[in-house]
Design a protein around this motif. Sequence first.
Motif, short mmCIF file in Angstrom:
data_model
loop_
_atom_site.label_atom_id
_atom_site.label_comp_id
_atom_site.label_asym_id
_atom_site.label_seq_id
_atom_site.Cartn_x
_atom_site.Cartn_y
_atom_site.Cartn_z
N ALA A 51 1.02 -1.26 -0.17
CA ALA A 51 0.03 -0.31 0.06
C ALA A 51 0.64 1.30 -0.21
O ALA A 51 1.63 1.35 0.93
CB ALA A 51 -0.99 -0.29 1.14
N VAL A 52 0.72 2.19 -1.18
CA VAL A 52 1.81 2.82 -0.93
C VAL A 52 0.64 5.30 -0.77
O VAL A 52 -0.32 4.54 -1.82
CB VAL A 52 2.18 3.43 -2.21
N THR A 53 0.66 5.36 0.16
CA THR A 53 0.06 6.21 0.75
C THR A 53 0.35 7.90 0.09
O THR A 53 1.38 7.94 -1.28
CB THR A 53 -0.30 7.00 1.59
N GLY A 54 -0.42 8.56 -0.73
CA GLY A 54 0.31 10.33 -1.78
C GLY A 54 0.16 9.36 -2.83
O GLY A 54 1.56 9.89 -3.90
N ALA A 55 -0.24 8.51 -3.15
CA ALA A 55 0.14 7.20 -4.48
C ALA A 55 -0.32 8.53 -5.78
O ALA A 55 0.28 7.84 -6.66
CB ALA A 55 0.29 6.27 -3.94
N GLY A 56 -1.19 9.16 -5.88
CA GLY A 56 -1.56 9.79 -6.51
C GLY A 56 -0.95 10.64 -8.29
O GLY A 56 -0.79 10.61 -9.13
N ARG A 57 0.41 11.01 -7.19
CA ARG A 57 1.36 11.56 -7.88
C ARG A 57 3.06 12.19 -7.38
O ARG A 57 3.05 11.48 -6.44
CB ARG A 57 1.11 13.96 -7.63
N GLY A 58 3.54 12.77 -7.83
CA GLY A 58 5.11 12.90 -7.58
C GLY A 58 5.47 11.62 -7.07
O GLY A 58 5.56 10.38 -7.67
N ILE A 59 6.39 11.66 -6.09
CA ILE A 59 7.10 9.59 -5.87
C ILE A 59 6.11 9.27 -5.41
O ILE A 59 6.01 8.11 -5.38
CB ILE A 59 7.42 10.79 -4.42
N GLY A 60 4.68 9.28 -4.99
CA GLY A 60 3.88 8.19 -4.32
C GLY A 60 3.75 7.26 -5.64
O GLY A 60 3.69 6.41 -5.41
N ARG A 61 3.22 8.47 -6.75
CA ARG A 61 2.80 7.11 -7.75
C ARG A 61 4.05 7.14 -8.56
O ARG A 61 3.29 5.48 -9.04
CB ARG A 61 2.48 8.85 -9.06
N ALA A 62 5.19 7.20 -8.62
CA ALA A 62 6.31 6.61 -9.31
C ALA A 62 6.59 5.55 -8.25
O ALA A 62 6.82 4.30 -9.23
CB ALA A 62 7.57 7.00 -9.03
N VAL A 63 6.45 5.33 -6.83
CA VAL A 63 6.63 3.66 -5.90
C VAL A 63 5.09 3.24 -6.66
O VAL A 63 5.58 1.55 -6.29
CB VAL A 63 6.54 4.97 -4.21
N ALA A 64 4.03 3.48 -6.63
CA ALA A 64 3.26 2.69 -6.87
C ALA A 64 3.52 2.41 -8.21
O ALA A 64 3.37 0.94 -8.31
CB ALA A 64 1.73 3.73 -7.05
N LEU A 65 3.99 2.47 -9.09
CA LEU A 65 4.07 2.26 -10.61
C LEU A 65 5.49 0.94 -10.21
O LEU A 65 5.29 0.46 -10.99
CB LEU A 65 4.20 3.34 -11.70
N ALA A 66 6.49 1.29 -9.55
CA ALA A 66 7.82 0.65 -9.70
C ALA A 66 6.99 -0.75 -9.07
O ALA A 66 8.02 -1.56 -9.69
CB ALA A 66 8.59 1.40 -8.67
N CYS A 67 6.19 -0.39 -8.05
CA CYS A 67 5.80 -1.83 -7.44
C CYS A 67 4.89 -2.30 -8.00
O CYS A 67 5.16 -3.88 -8.11
CB CYS A 67 5.15 -1.05 -6.20
N ALA A 68 4.10 -2.03 -8.82
CA ALA A 68 3.65 -3.31 -10.33
C ALA A 68 4.06 -3.44 -10.66
O ALA A 68 4.11 -4.94 -10.51
CB ALA A 68 2.61 -2.21 -10.12
N GLU A 69 5.21 -2.75 -11.50
CA GLU A 69 6.61 -3.35 -12.43
C GLU A 69 7.25 -4.48 -11.82
O GLU A 69 7.33 -5.08 -12.40
CB GLU A 69 7.54 -2.35 -12.67
N GLN A 70 7.33 -3.93 -10.32
CA GLN A 70 7.75 -5.56 -9.95
C GLN A 70 7.41 -6.27 -9.64
O GLN A 70 7.94 -7.83 -8.37
CB GLN A 70 9.14 -4.63 -8.82
N GLY A 71 6.07 -6.93 -9.47
CA GLY A 71 5.31 -7.70 -9.32
C GLY A 71 3.84 -8.01 -8.15
O GLY A 71 3.65 -8.64 -7.92
N ALA A 72 4.08 -6.29 -7.73
CA ALA A 72 3.45 -5.91 -6.26
C ALA A 72 1.97 -6.23 -6.86
O ALA A 72 1.56 -5.43 -8.19
CB ALA A 72 3.56 -5.73 -5.98
#
Length: 302
Positions: free
Chosen positions: A11-32
């Motif tokens: 789970a990533v908070t503040g994931a709609g923009r900026g750093i949180g968004r990049a974290v959410a995309l990278a987590c999905a990309e890495q199989g989460a």
Amino acid sequence: MGNFLAGKVIAVTGAGRGIGRAVALACAEQGARVIVNDYGVAIDGGGPSSEVAEAVVKEIEAAGKTASAVADDVSTMAGGQRIVDTALAQYGRIDGVVCVAGILRERMLFNMSEEEWDPVIATHLKGTFTVFRAASAVMRRQGSGTLLGFTSGNHQGSVSQANYASAKGGVISLVRSAALGLHKYGVTANAVAPVARTRMSANVPMELTEIGEPEDVAALVVYLLSDRAREITGQVYTVAGPKIAVWAQPRELRSVHADGGGWTPERVAEALPGSVGADPMPMLARVAEMAAAADAGARPNV
Ligand SMILES: NC(=O)c1ccc[n+]([C@@H]2O[C@H](COP(=O)([O-])OP(=O)(O)OC[C@H]3O[C@@H](n4cnc5c(N)ncnc54)[C@H](O)[C@@H]3O)[C@@H](O)[C@H]2O)c1
């Protein structure tokens, strides 16, 4: 496509923009499978909208990966709980939480109002607590999990963001407390202090000389969430473009003991200057330089 987080639910908070968004995309990309939380607010915390979280879920799904949106406010207990409950309801577990959500209300301390202090502390510090609280209860039973808080170099102090700096210092103490309290349950807790180009960094009143992209921060976060980082806990990492640095643990520097009879102000005045002294404050040295640059109409370098 990597597999650093294969099988994990993050789970990533503040994931709609900026750093949180990049974290959410990278987590999905890495199989989460990813819970994308964002309250969808302006930089000062006003005007919520559920659209930004949903937009990132659509981006992840368009890449053939799995995510769910939660548009709650992390500064409420119900919001923190809903993020974790959604992970459990949708995917049956929670392996990592990344508390990125944040706002800014800049003001000099002597002018700062309660309306500028409270929401900043509530979003950053309480907003990390609400998610850590809900997630750690599940992770304790699971016997595994990773808690990640977001802090800032500003935890050292800030001229015009005492609210933000205080919240970010609090996040570090919360992370270290979580690391200590959950160690025996196999749960780790660490903090990340990023410097990356986002709408938030565009708003700071100085020129950031060491800065990178949200994707640089996301790479460090993915690593810290992965099994490769299972031994790492209680740490604070800066990531600024190509640089990753670890912060020292707080420790006593020098000490002096009263010999017999305890301390009086007079004995402190005699003993302290020559033995314990003071530790020079690096940020203080920069303040005069920054003020001079600001007076000249320039954005001072940091
Ligand atoms: N960008 C930097 O250089 C930098 C430097 C130091 C620290 N940080 C920290 O990194 C984090 C991310 O910053 P960013 O630059 O990506 O900011 P950003 O403004 O681009 O994104 C922050 C996101 O948090 C969301 N948010 C705000 N309040 C919320 C709430 N109550 N509940 C849920 N979501 C909420 C916002 O809607 C926004 O989408 C913040 O904690 C920030 O303090 C950033």
